[in-house]
Design an enzyme around this catalytic site. Structure first.
Site, PDB file in Angstrom:
ATOM      1  N   ASP A 311      37.159 117.834  37.598  1.00  0.00           N
ATOM      2  CA  ASP A 311      38.499 117.259  37.691  1.00  0.00           C
ATOM      3  C   ASP A 311      39.553 118.167  37.053  1.00  0.00           C
ATOM      4  O   ASP A 311      39.223 119.080  36.302  1.00  0.00           O
ATOM      5  CB  ASP A 311      38.466 115.899  36.973  1.00  0.00           C
ATOM      6  CG  ASP A 311      39.586 114.973  37.421  1.00  0.00           C
ATOM      7  OD1 ASP A 311      40.406 115.372  38.254  1.00  0.00           O
ATOM      8  OD2 ASP A 311      39.626 113.830  36.917  1.00  0.00           O
ATOM      9  N   ASP A 370      45.183 108.605  42.271  1.00  0.00           N
ATOM     10  CA  ASP A 370      44.235 107.584  41.796  1.00  0.00           C
ATOM     11  C   ASP A 370      44.586 106.188  42.303  1.00  0.00           C
ATOM     12  O   ASP A 370      45.740 105.762  42.214  1.00  0.00           O
ATOM     13  CB  ASP A 370      44.250 107.517  40.261  1.00  0.00           C
ATOM     14  CG  ASP A 370      43.511 108.672  39.630  1.00  0.00           C
ATOM     15  OD1 ASP A 370      43.392 109.730  40.264  1.00  0.00           O
ATOM     16  OD2 ASP A 370      43.052 108.508  38.480  1.00  0.00           O
TER      17      ASP A 370
END
Ligand code: 9PG
Length: 496
Positions: A311, A370
């Site tokens: 990430d 997200d």
């Protein structure tokens, strides 16, 4: 050279060094290519730089304010895209003609940018040295066909790694967030028994700090022990790391300041503000960084993790001053090659990653911002103009506009929700995320099994077992088995 192209009876003046017709369109050469389009009021397909960056068809012209606050910009998009927000895109751009067809201009190499205004569509490789052969793809036609032809050209140059059935993942983030503990995860693991997941993935919260990738006090038995427990439960162990991000508190930051990506002012370049502080990126062209990176990934593998969610990768891909003076995405791709080698046959999900350089190296890409157990957070989307803000609406918008990547790499639209506990969405909204997951072919959730009532657990089971027949009717409408799923509402946000 200036040519008048005739695209299905549409005369288009085009400037490029070389133009080669191919079956599906044209290959162009030149550091800069530009064309005059006849469309006036059009929509522009704006492709954001990394996983979370805004990707959508945007009316042109349209007054969209720059997102705030500036300290978060690196987490939002590429500096060039923010400078000319929102009408510069990364890698690919397109215009929608009044007849519904599209005119697409896409880079076939890294570090390419596309800009549009009311009369032009322009591609530039700003960092290409003169004389270097750099390529573009140009095509006009029906949207899905043109994107498919472009994906095919990209695959020939960058490689293809998609699979028919990506793993079905339980991920700790969207249930527990940073509050993960050894025992809490073991409870969740036990509760998942009977549900056909492939991977149990531990997200952010297990590490000492960004840069010090050892288990913290919440995992007293260590990460290898956790992997063993996951394996014993019959699942593939998965682990989150942000291998190119570095916190000021980490030993790397303190001991190896020369490993960091720097700005022209000689100071470490901020990759954004999160975890209560600024954080920085690693210089993937530095030989010592490369061997550290290789060892880190190999260590995670040796602990038993065969699914790696890597990430905040853009932290190593920002334009800046490096050990080796090469363009940013190329430098980043060198880092991904190291990761790919060290990962071996482990499944590598690139998150917070620039899209183009990950093609052919990562197994999957997060293709949107997200999700959250809520639809939208207007504080951030409206007051701060940030369309990458955490929330399901923003996540769906960007992921939907990146489904064309599917023949190249597995696309992860982020998790779906089945719980009603700790979930502020209407059932219809949760359902849209579930449908998007089926369309993308990537099935994941973070719901704690203890939070699901029997009916919700059954829906999750059905979701994991389904292999629905999916037909794309047009840009926003799909048929899933006999049911129509319509995402057209996503256009409305531009009617503000
Ligand atoms: C862990 C999370 C999860 C998630 C990732 C990434 O803009 N932001 O403030 C922002 C924060 C977190 C974030 C994305 C954007 O999430 O996408 O799945 O792994 O990190 O910290």
């Amino acid at each position: 050279m200036l040519t008048l192209l005739n695209l299905e009876n549409l005369p288009i003046p085009l400037q490029a060094e070389r133009i080669t017709p191919i079956q599906s369109g044209y290959l162009l050469q030149g550091k800069t290519v530009a064309l005059l389009h006849p469309f006036e009021q059009v929509r522009f397909y704006r492709h954001g730089w990394h996983s979370w960056s805004l990707t959508s068809w945007i009316p042109l012209p349209f007054d969209l304010q720059k997102p705030q606050p500036e300290i978060r910009w690196p987490m939002i998009d590429h500096p060039k895209l923010l400078a000319d927000y929102p009408f510069t895109g990364s890698g690919v751009g397109a215009l929608q003609a009044p007849d519904g067809k599209i005119l697409l201009l896409g880079a076939l190499g890294l570090d390419g940018f596309i800009s549009a205004d009311e009369i032009t569509l322009r591609g530039v490789y700003p960092y290409a040295s003169p004389g270097l052969q750099v390529e573009w793809f140009l095509a006009y036609g029906e949207e899905q066909l043109v994107f498919a032809a472009y994906a095919d050209q990209l695959g020939q140059r960058l490689g293809v790694r998609c699979r028919e059935h990506p793993p079905r993942v339980w991920c700790s983030w969207y249930g527990l967030y940073g509050d993960i503990y050894q025992d809490v995860l073991l409870d969740a693991l036990a509760g998942l028994s009977g549900l056909p997941f492939d991977v149990f993935q531990i997200d952010d919260g297990w590490q000492i700090s960004l840069g010090d990738w050892q288990a913290n006090a919440k995992f007293p038995n260590g990460m290898a022990w956790m992997a063993e427990k996951i394996q014993q439960a019959g699942l593939t162990p998965g682990l989150w790391l942000a291998p190119l991000a570095v916190a000021p508190a980490s030993s790397i930051y303190q001991q190896h300041p020369d490993w960091l990506l720097h700005g022209i002012d000689g100071r470490p370049l901020s990759a954004g503000h999160n975890w209560g502080d600024f954080f920085y990126g690693l210089d993937t062209t530095h030989p010592e960084v490369q061997s550290w990176l290789y060892d880190l990934i190999e260590t995670a593998r040796s602990w038993g993790y065969k699914y790696l969610k890597l990430d905040f990768l853009y932290a190593g891909a920002m334009p800046g001053v490096r050990y080796e003076n090469i363009p940013a995405e190329q430098a980043y791709r060198i880092g991904l090659e190291v990761i790919r080698q060290a990962a071996g046959d482990a499944y590598f999900l690139a998150c917070g990653s620039p899209i183009f350089p990950a093609i052919g190296l990562a197994d999957a890409l997060r293709v949107g911002s997200d999700v959250a157990p809520y639809w939208d957070n207007p504080e951030r989307t409206i007051n701060l103009h940030d369309l990458t803000g955490v929330g399901s609406l923003n996540a769906i918008r960007t992921a939907l506009h990146r489904l064309w990547l599917r023949p190249l790499i597995d696309v992860d639209p982020d998790v779906a929700f089945f719980r009603t506990r700790f979930n502020l969405m209407f059932p219809e909204q949760s359902r849209l995320l579930q449908d998007l997951a089926q369309i993308a072919g990537f099935l994941a959730t973070s719901d704690l099994p203890a939070w699901l009532d029997p009916h919700e657990r059954q829906s999750l089971l059905d979701f994991l077992q389904a292999s629905p027949k999916i037909v794309r009717l047009d840009r926003y409408r799909f048929q899933i088995n006999q049911r129509l799923v319509d995402f057209s509402f996503i256009e409305d946000v531009w009617r503000v």
